[in-house]
Design an enzyme around this catalytic site. Structure first.
Site, PDB file in Angstrom:
ATOM      1  NE  ARG A 107      -3.530   2.159   2.873  1.00 50.48           N
ATOM      2  CZ  ARG A 107      -4.820   2.264   2.555  1.00 50.48           C
ATOM      3  NH1 ARG A 107      -5.417   1.259   1.940  1.00 50.48           N
ATOM      4  NH2 ARG A 107      -5.506   3.348   2.859  1.00 50.48           N
ATOM      5  CG  HIS A 134      -8.378   1.169  -2.917  1.00 48.61           C
ATOM      6  ND1 HIS A 134      -7.742   0.010  -2.516  1.00 48.61           N
ATOM      7  CD2 HIS A 134      -8.962   1.686  -1.795  1.00 48.61           C
ATOM      8  CE1 HIS A 134      -7.926  -0.173  -1.226  1.00 48.61           C
ATOM      9  NE2 HIS A 134      -8.661   0.827  -0.759  1.00 48.61           N
ATOM     10  CD  GLN A 137     -13.202  -0.503  -0.447  1.00 52.11           C
ATOM     11  OE1 GLN A 137     -12.413  -0.396   0.494  1.00 52.11           O
ATOM     12  NE2 GLN A 137     -14.424  -1.006  -0.293  1.00 52.11           N
ATOM     13  CG  ASP A 225     -13.230   7.730  -0.843  1.00 51.61           C
ATOM     14  OD1 ASP A 225     -13.331   7.578   0.393  1.00 51.61           O
ATOM     15  OD2 ASP A 225     -12.191   7.466  -1.476  1.00 51.61           O
ATOM     16  CB  CYS A 266     -14.016   2.586   0.408  1.00 51.65           C
ATOM     17  SG  CYS A 266     -13.108   4.141   0.362  1.00 51.65           S
ATOM     18  NE  ARG A 294     -10.275  -3.825   1.077  1.00 50.28           N
ATOM     19  CZ  ARG A 294      -9.547  -2.784   1.484  1.00 50.28           C
ATOM     20  NH1 ARG A 294     -10.142  -1.659   1.832  1.00 50.28           N
ATOM     21  NH2 ARG A 294      -8.227  -2.843   1.523  1.00 50.28           N
TER      22      ARG A 294
END
Length: 308
Positions: A107, A134, A137, A225, A266, A294
């Site tokens: 990450r 991402h 996700q 988001d 998310c 996830r």
């Protein structure tokens, strides 16, 4: 060896197989104590390196728990531990880590770091997030939608807010899973054209609609988001808030979509900024199923990467 670097770099057939596998693994865990091991232990004797240049809660916990449930072990490394590219090159770090571990999840900030790691590693590399995309996700998000509403193919997804890395992976997923996507937000925060172009090239309708109420007409799913990053200076945060206020997901906006439209975020969320608590806690919200998934989606990604 399979790297999982982006939705658009993985075939639709493999993406579908991972979603289906994630659903079957989740079903197999129903009724078990949280944190308990799976009956299958496909990662027994395997070591997974989890590298976090960028801090995380969900990514760290979900990958760590997932590996342990499948019988493997994890080594968690922070940016301070690694200092990627500051001293030893990323390429050399990848070569060395490959001698110690069976898989690397990273990450990071810059996509170039991920790509260099994958180019030189001799074990699979998973994109846990970059500033550009991402994918893990969105695998969880597609899984969540299909749990609640069936196949996502042919549906309409609307993103309201900033055309960021999460939206980028949603646009790629539109092309790979066969649904339509609309972005609604200010021109200053438009997504990369390449992501919309990818979806269109695959046959999906991918559009930018400035009026959020027009955008959500016929929507099956509305997604947003956070408006700001923890790394943004205060002046940038204020500018973003001013630009994005018209794109808040609230009860009025949800009412303009289909009656059975779902809401996703998310997380972490800034309540009453990008979304109201009434929507987050309301009957159309599936944000906590999304967060749980996830774990299951990433377990499927890991198994695909390792072929186990």
């Amino acid at each position: 060896m399979n790297h999982f670097l982006d939705i658009d770099k993985t075939t639709p057939q493999d993406l579908r197989a991972m979603i289906d596998h994630a659903q079957s693994m989740k079903a197999a865990r129903n009724g078990r104590p949280k944190g308990s091991a799976d009956d299958e232990q496909p990662l027994k004797g395997r070591m997974v390196a989890l590298i976090f240049e960028k801090p995380s809660t969900r990514t760290r916990v979900s990958f760590d728990v997932g590996v342990r449930q499948m019988g493997g072990e994890t080594m968690v490394l922070s940016g301070a531990d690694m200092q990627l590219g500051h001293g030893e090159t990323i390429a050399d770090t990848a070569r060395v880590l490959s001698r110690y571990v069976d898989l690397i999840m990273i990450r990071t900030f810059e996509e170039a770091v991920l790509l260099e790691m994958a180019e030189h590693a001799t074990v699979p590399v998973i994109n846990g997030l970059t500033n550009r995309t991402h994918p893990c996700q969105i695998m969880a998000d597609v899984m969540t939608y299909e749990e609640h509403r069936g196949p996502i193919a042919g549906r309409k997804v609307v993103w309201s807010g900033d055309g960021n890395n999460v939206f980028a992976s949603w646009a790629q997923a539109a092309g790979q899973f066969g649904f339509d996507i609309a972005f609604t937000g200010p021109p200053t925060l438009d997504p990369e054209a390449a992501h919309l172009d990818f979806a269109r090239a695959k046959g999906s309708r991918a559009e930018i609609v400035r009026d959020p109420f027009q955008a959500v007409q016929g929507a099956d799913l509305i997604v947003t988001d956070t408006w700001v990053s923890m790394h943004d200076p205060q002046s940038a945060k204020e500018r973003r808030h001013n630009q994005l206020r018209p794109y808040q997901v609230n009860e009025r906006l949800m009412a303009a979509a289909k009656p059975d439209a779902l809401f996703m975020h998310c997380l972490p969320a800034h309540r009453e900024d990008e979304v109201t608590s009434a929507v987050m806690d309301g009957p159309q919200s599936v944000i906590f199923d999304e967060a749980e998934n996830r774990l299951h989606a990433q377990k499927a990604v890991i198994r695909w990467c390792l072929g186990v």
